[in-house]
Design an enzyme around this catalytic site. Structure first.
Site, PDB file in Angstrom:
ATOM      1  N   HIS A 214       0.798  -1.228   0.000  1.00 26.81           N
ATOM      2  CA  HIS A 214       0.000   0.000   0.000  1.00 26.81           C
ATOM      3  C   HIS A 214       0.831   1.279   0.000  1.00 26.81           C
ATOM      4  O   HIS A 214       0.296   2.366  -0.097  1.00 26.81           O
ATOM      5  CB  HIS A 214      -0.950   0.025   1.204  1.00 26.81           C
ATOM      6  CG  HIS A 214      -0.225   0.262   2.496  1.00 26.81           C
ATOM      7  ND1 HIS A 214       0.431  -0.733   3.160  1.00 26.81           N
ATOM      8  CD2 HIS A 214      -0.036   1.387   3.217  1.00 26.81           C
ATOM      9  CE1 HIS A 214       0.998  -0.224   4.239  1.00 26.81           C
ATOM     10  NE2 HIS A 214       0.732   1.059   4.304  1.00 26.81           N
TER      11      HIS A 214
HETATM   12  C1  UD1 Z   1      -2.007   5.360   6.148  1.00 28.82           C
HETATM   13  C2  UD1 Z   1      -0.699   5.797   6.786  1.00 28.82           C
HETATM   14  C3  UD1 Z   1       0.340   4.688   6.608  1.00 28.82           C
HETATM   15  C4  UD1 Z   1      -0.184   3.364   7.124  1.00 28.82           C
HETATM   16  C5  UD1 Z   1      -1.491   3.039   6.407  1.00 28.82           C
HETATM   17  C6  UD1 Z   1      -2.108   1.742   6.835  1.00 28.82           C
HETATM   18  C7  UD1 Z   1      -0.242   8.232   6.678  1.00 28.82           C
HETATM   19  C8  UD1 Z   1       0.601   9.251   6.033  1.00 28.82           C
HETATM   20  N1  UD1 Z   1      -0.152   6.983   6.146  1.00 28.82           N
HETATM   21  O1  UD1 Z   1      -1.783   5.237   4.740  1.00 28.82           O
HETATM   22  O2  UD1 Z   1       1.491   5.030   7.349  1.00 28.82           O
HETATM   23  O3  UD1 Z   1       0.769   2.356   6.864  1.00 28.82           O
HETATM   24  O4  UD1 Z   1      -2.409   4.117   6.690  1.00 28.82           O
HETATM   25  O5  UD1 Z   1      -3.214   1.461   6.051  1.00 28.82           O
HETATM   26  O6  UD1 Z   1      -0.941   8.506   7.616  1.00 28.82           O
HETATM   27  N2  UD1 Z   1      -9.231   4.852   2.066  1.00 28.82           N
HETATM   28  C9  UD1 Z   1     -10.462   4.260   2.035  1.00 28.82           C
HETATM   29  N3  UD1 Z   1     -11.020   3.888   3.218  1.00 28.82           N
HETATM   30  C10 UD1 Z   1     -10.417   4.074   4.404  1.00 28.82           C
HETATM   31  C11 UD1 Z   1      -9.162   4.691   4.424  1.00 28.82           C
HETATM   32  C12 UD1 Z   1      -8.575   5.069   3.247  1.00 28.82           C
HETATM   33  O7  UD1 Z   1     -11.045   4.065   0.983  1.00 28.82           O
HETATM   34  O8  UD1 Z   1     -10.990   3.694   5.449  1.00 28.82           O
HETATM   35  C13 UD1 Z   1      -8.589   5.232   0.792  1.00 28.82           C
HETATM   36  C14 UD1 Z   1      -8.889   6.666   0.413  1.00 28.82           C
HETATM   37  O9  UD1 Z   1      -9.043   6.733  -0.965  1.00 28.82           O
HETATM   38  C15 UD1 Z   1      -7.624   7.394   0.813  1.00 28.82           C
HETATM   39  C16 UD1 Z   1      -6.556   6.329   0.597  1.00 28.82           C
HETATM   40  O10 UD1 Z   1      -7.192   5.095   0.910  1.00 28.82           O
HETATM   41  O11 UD1 Z   1      -7.391   8.551   0.089  1.00 28.82           O
HETATM   42  C17 UD1 Z   1      -5.345   6.495   1.450  1.00 28.82           C
HETATM   43  O12 UD1 Z   1      -5.708   6.618   2.836  1.00 28.82           O
HETATM   44  P1  UD1 Z   1      -4.770   7.481   3.829  1.00 28.82           P
HETATM   45  O13 UD1 Z   1      -5.240   7.393   5.231  1.00 28.82           O
HETATM   46  O14 UD1 Z   1      -4.576   8.840   3.278  1.00 28.82           O
HETATM   47  O15 UD1 Z   1      -3.373   6.754   3.710  1.00 28.82           O
HETATM   48  P2  UD1 Z   1      -2.981   5.208   3.705  1.00 28.82           P
HETATM   49  O16 UD1 Z   1      -2.399   4.901   2.395  1.00 28.82           O
HETATM   50  O17 UD1 Z   1      -4.065   4.329   4.213  1.00 28.82           O
END
Ligand code: UD1
Length: 384
Positions: A214
């Site tokens: 991811h």
């Molecule tokens: C975040 C953390 C990362 C951790 C990871 C675990 C930061 C900078 N990164 O990354 O360190 O390893 O979580 O998963 O904080 N999304 C959904 N549903 C959700 C959450 C996210 O659809 O419940 C999608 C959204 O499109 C979002 C994308 O995933 O924009 C990324 O989510 P985000 O929390 O920004 O970062 P992660 O890649 O999950």
């Protein structure tokens, strides 16, 4: 002692669970739980509360997704209101996600002491958003709890006084050891037709490799992602792959039209007799069961490097560096970068029986949360 404990994203839940449990044993402590809702999907958040027996958060901030600045700023705006209203004696943050730095910074500006659990880890790669979050959170924290010796060394080099640093072990491993037996009872293998009794499962394919990816550097960049997918495409000729897919990866596969070149990426969800099983993300217990039963894990996660070390399952980390060097020095982890050949070579070594077994790092013994809470309590009573 009123403590606001913060969770936001998936890897936070298993770190906060043992700390809250431990705090509840001490009547002097009033723990509150704030969920920023950086992660909000059922299987990125709620499943973990159920699996870990975490109490329902006292406060939800409803922040959701966004750019880094947007997400961090939204958490700060909402968290400041909480601090003003509840006036805690301490804010406790874990890990390195955007919610971690946002809440630490908001507290520090209001002169509310900050405890950072999992402090001092450094990849020395500032292109990783987590590295920025780690450095900044540590710089403004008052109590820094480290999981491995490298954390202490890094903090001292950055000028953090030794008196603030405590080598206590790993709260994530507290959770793993507590739930290992329960996870063993998970029916996930049956659901995925991976159990030995399953008709769909011929003897040659009983083994499986578990994959999670991811990191933006791996899945947002098409060249890197293709290099990894090429390796997986080769490995699946030899062994079945189970790939629970993070939402960011799934949306990239669609955006970059990668399923045209790698049709197996979208071809199933709930497990059929395929070489390559793509699923939604799993809850905690199912996931731990899958790690334990896998012959090899291929990942770019931070926490999974630690969990595989303790479960003594070989792990290939698809990154050029790790902020958790003890998992390579002592544990089962090997860094393979994003090089297709290197990933295939190392995977084949494991599949051919050449496994690194490793040792359990110091203090990864199930008592990290107990040590943390005792230190915080002593400190608070000393000052009272
Ligand atoms: C975040 C953390 C990362 C951790 C990871 C675990 C930061 C900078 N990164 O990354 O360190 O390893 O979580 O998963 O904080 N999304 C959904 N549903 C959700 C959450 C996210 O659809 O419940 C999608 C959204 O499109 C979002 C994308 O995933 O924009 C990324 O989510 P985000 O929390 O920004 O970062 P992660 O890649 O999950």
């Amino acid at each position: 002692m009123k403590v606001i404990n913060v969770v936001g994203a998936r890897p936070n839940f298993m770190k906060i669970a043992p700390i809250i449990n431990e705090m509840k044993k001490h009547p002097e402590i009033e723990p509150l739980l704030v969920h920023t809702e950086q992660h909000y999907d059922e299987n990125m958040s709620k499943l973990f509360f159920d699996d870990l027996g975490l109490p329902k958060p006292d406060i939800f901030l409803g922040v959701g997704s966004g750019s880094h600045a947007e997400q961090t700023a939204k958490v700060m705006l909402e968290f400041e209101k909480v601090l003003v209203r509840y006036k805690p004696n301490l804010t406790l943050v874990v890990g390195d996600v955007n919610s971690t730095i946002a809440c630490a910074l908001t507290s520090a500006k209001l002169n509310i002491p900050v405890a950072h659990v999992e402090a001092g880890l450094r990849s020395f790669d500032k292109t990783m958003p987590e590295e920025i979050n780690r450095i900044l959170t540590d710089a403004i924290s008052d109590h820094l709890f480290v999981t491995e010796k490298s954390g202490e060394i890094n903090l001292i080099k950055e000028g953090i006084p030794q008196s603030k640093i405590h080598f206590v072990g790993n709260v994530m491993i507290d959770t793993l050891l507590k739930h290992k037996e329960k996870a063993n009872g998970s029916h996930i293998l049956t659901k995925l037709h991976l159990d030995r009794g399953s008709k769909l499962n011929d003897t040659a394919k009983q083994e499986f490799v578990l994959v999670t990816l991811h990191r933006p550097s791996n899945v947002d960049n098409i060249d890197n992602f293709v290099m990894i997918l090429e390796a997986l495409n080769k490995i699946r000729e030899r062994v079945r792959i189970v790939y629970p897919m993070h939402p960011r990866t799934r949306s990239n596969i669609i955006r970059l039209k990668l399923f045209e070149r790698y049709p197996f990426l979208l071809n199933n969800h709930n497990g059929t007799n395929n070489d390559f099983i793509v699923t939604e993300p799993f809850g905690y217990l199912d996931f731990i069961k899958l790690i334990s039963e896998s012959v090899l894990v291929i990942t770019d996660s931070g926490g999974i490097q630690e969990e595989t070390t303790v479960l003594q399952v070989p792990c290939l980390t698809v990154r050029e560096n790790t902020e958790r060097p003890v998992t390579c020095e002592k544990g089962t982890n090997i860094l393979v970068g994003m090089n297709t050949e290197k990933i295939i070579d190392e995977a084949l070594k494991v599949l051919n029986g050449n496994k690194k077994i490793g040792q359990i790092p110091d203090y990864w013994d199930g008592f990290a949360a107990e040590r943390i809470v005792q230190i915080l309590l002593n400190e608070f009573l000393r000052k009272a």
